[in-house]
Design a protein around this motif. Structure first.
Motif, PDB file in Angstrom:
ATOM      1  N   TYR A 196       0.819  -1.213   0.000  1.00 20.04           N
ATOM      2  CA  TYR A 196       0.000   0.000   0.000  1.00 20.04           C
ATOM      3  C   TYR A 196       0.859   1.271   0.000  1.00 20.04           C
ATOM      4  N   ASP A 197       2.102   1.132  -0.400  1.00 21.91           N
ATOM      5  CA  ASP A 197       3.043   2.265  -0.427  1.00 21.91           C
ATOM      6  C   ASP A 197       3.665   2.348  -1.821  1.00 21.91           C
ATOM      7  N   THR A 198       3.186   3.294  -2.609  1.00 24.07           N
ATOM      8  CA  THR A 198       3.604   3.375  -4.011  1.00 24.07           C
ATOM      9  C   THR A 198       5.101   3.623  -4.154  1.00 24.07           C
ATOM     10  N   GLN A 199       5.620   4.654  -3.500  1.00 29.56           N
ATOM     11  CA  GLN A 199       7.014   5.027  -3.701  1.00 29.56           C
ATOM     12  C   GLN A 199       7.962   3.964  -3.170  1.00 29.56           C
ATOM     13  N   THR A 248       7.387   0.817  -3.037  1.00 30.66           N
ATOM     14  CA  THR A 248       7.341  -0.284  -3.996  1.00 30.66           C
ATOM     15  C   THR A 248       8.229   0.001  -5.198  1.00 30.66           C
ATOM     16  N   THR A 281      -2.605  -3.842  -6.077  1.00 29.09           N
ATOM     17  CA  THR A 281      -3.391  -2.963  -5.219  1.00 29.09           C
ATOM     18  C   THR A 281      -3.557  -1.612  -5.909  1.00 29.09           C
ATOM     19  N   ILE A 282      -4.470  -0.795  -5.398  1.00 31.53           N
ATOM     20  CA  ILE A 282      -4.643   0.547  -5.967  1.00 31.53           C
ATOM     21  C   ILE A 282      -3.317   1.311  -5.911  1.00 31.53           C
ATOM     22  N   GLU A 283      -2.599   1.177  -4.792  1.00 32.41           N
ATOM     23  CA  GLU A 283      -1.312   1.857  -4.644  1.00 32.41           C
ATOM     24  C   GLU A 283      -0.236   1.223  -5.515  1.00 32.41           C
ATOM     25  N   GLY A 284      -0.427  -0.044  -5.868  1.00 32.07           N
ATOM     26  CA  GLY A 284       0.557  -0.717  -6.706  1.00 32.07           C
ATOM     27  C   GLY A 284       0.497  -0.302  -8.163  1.00 32.07           C
TER      28      GLY A 284
END
Length: 368
Positions: A115-118, A120, A143-146
């Motif tokens: 759930y952490d875009t940056q 990832t 995920t949405i954040e992915g």
């Protein structure tokens, strides 16, 4: 060469093994599956690596060689990357012969980053650099954040395995993220022909969750739909794939050398013993797809599997099954949300309770 596995490959299915361990590499088992069972790639995940790490002492020497003070997250990445690196080398001939289509090995970003875009994006780059092999696929959850992390990683020219896809809606968002990544890569002057991706659509877990809900509804109509949702979901996914990758948007990228993001059927071992142990192989045959199988399922198919009706053109049939399931009272949107949340949490649990604990103990033992 096993004739059943060869027949499956000849039908257009890339056969990948959903397992990797150092013992499998060192014993020659994986090479044997390549030679005898038409295996052309490998997928792995935190649960699989936790089982490998805790299953023997093959990692002891590497742990002893870690610099003093190496933290557990760094140790995990280095140990896992070494196995993936060795597997990439093993599959290099297939990778070269297929121009990158097969011969692929996956490694996954830490599940706690889902759930952490940056974070990832950063770890995807780190893993790619650590493995340092062109045929690696970096696994990123859908995920949405992915989704923006998938786009950015592809835009850097890094090939991606998008994992934990359960619904058509999210799959369409994944394909959009892939195309956006290709467009970014093209703008940055990257060679699009070198960028590959698969979209991992999870299969058996869909039947497990929906069958449970159909049993709770309890009507004859509901029970008659048991065991049908997962295949139907795959049929709908394949129809979406065919639509998106015949679009004008993709055609422009394909003219510059871009590859299609192939559907990958994951979680293809049956959970319900009343179902055929080859169900999610036999009924998911289409040209250009990947089926990543646990060894038990792979060997079962090699022994007695048969190719079912090809999936092409069955999207409407699959959609009707899902509509019928919704009509008897199953909330499909809730099903897919529960499955995604559970999928992330299961990988986090494997990472925290097995991987971290095993590496902490091994480092402590090495220090003593």
């Amino acid at each position: 060469m096993n004739s059943r596995m060869k027949g499956l490959a000849d039908a257009g299915v890339s056969i990948w093994l959903d397992d990797l361990s150092r013992s499998r590499l060192q014993s020659g088992n994986l090479q044997g599956l390549i030679d005898d069972k038409s295996v052309t790639g490998v997928t792995t995940n935190p649960t699989i690596f936790a089982a490998a790490l805790t299953g023997g002492d093959q990692y002891h020497a590497d742990i002893l060689a870690l610099p003093k003070g190496t933290g557990v997250p760094t140790a995990i990445k280095q140990l896992w990357a070494k196995d993936v690196q060795d597997a990439c080398d093993l599959f290099k001939g297939i990778y070269d012969a297929s121009n990158g289509y097969d011969g692929r090995v996956s490694i996954e970003v830490a599940p706690g980053l889902a759930y952490d875009t940056q974070a990832t994006i950063d770890e995807a780059q780190e893993l790619y650099d650590l493995v340092d092999r062109e045929n690696v696929l970096i696994k990123i959850p859908a995920t949405i954040e992915g989704l923006p992390a998938i786009t950015e990683t592809l835009g850097r020219g890094i090939s991606v395995n998008v994992t934990l896809i359960f619904s058509e809606d999210r799959y369409r968002a994944v394909m959009d993220a892939y195309l956006a990544g290709l467009e970014q890569a093209d703008a940055a002057g990257k060679d699009l022909s070198k960028i590959h991706s698969v979209a991992s659509f999870f299969i058996s877990r869909v039947d497990t969750e929906i069958d449970k809900r159909l049993d709770a509804i309890g009507t004859d109509e509901a029970k008659a739909l048991k065991g049908k949702a997962a295949i139907a979901n795959g049929q709908v996914a394949l129809a979406a794939f065919e639509e998106v990758f015949s679009s004008e948007r993709f055609a422009k990228l394909e003219a510059k050398g871009a590859n299609k993001q192939r559907p990958l059927w994951a979680s293809t071992g049956t959970k319900d013993p009343s179902y055929s142990d080859t169900l999610y192989v036999s009924e998911l045959v289409a040209k250009g797809v990947v089926n990543t199988m646990p060894e038990k399922t792979l060997l079962a198919y090699a022994d007695h599997g048969e190719i079912g009706t090809p999936m092409e053109g069955t999207g409407a049939q699959g959609r009707k099954v899902l509509d019928d399931i919704a009509a008897v009272g199953v909330d499909l949107a809730d099903v897919f949300k529960v499955l995604e949340d559970e999928g992330v949490q299961k990988f986090i649990a494997s990472w925290d309770s097995e991987l971290v604990t095993a590496v902490e103990k091994a480092i402590a033992s090495a220090d003593n």
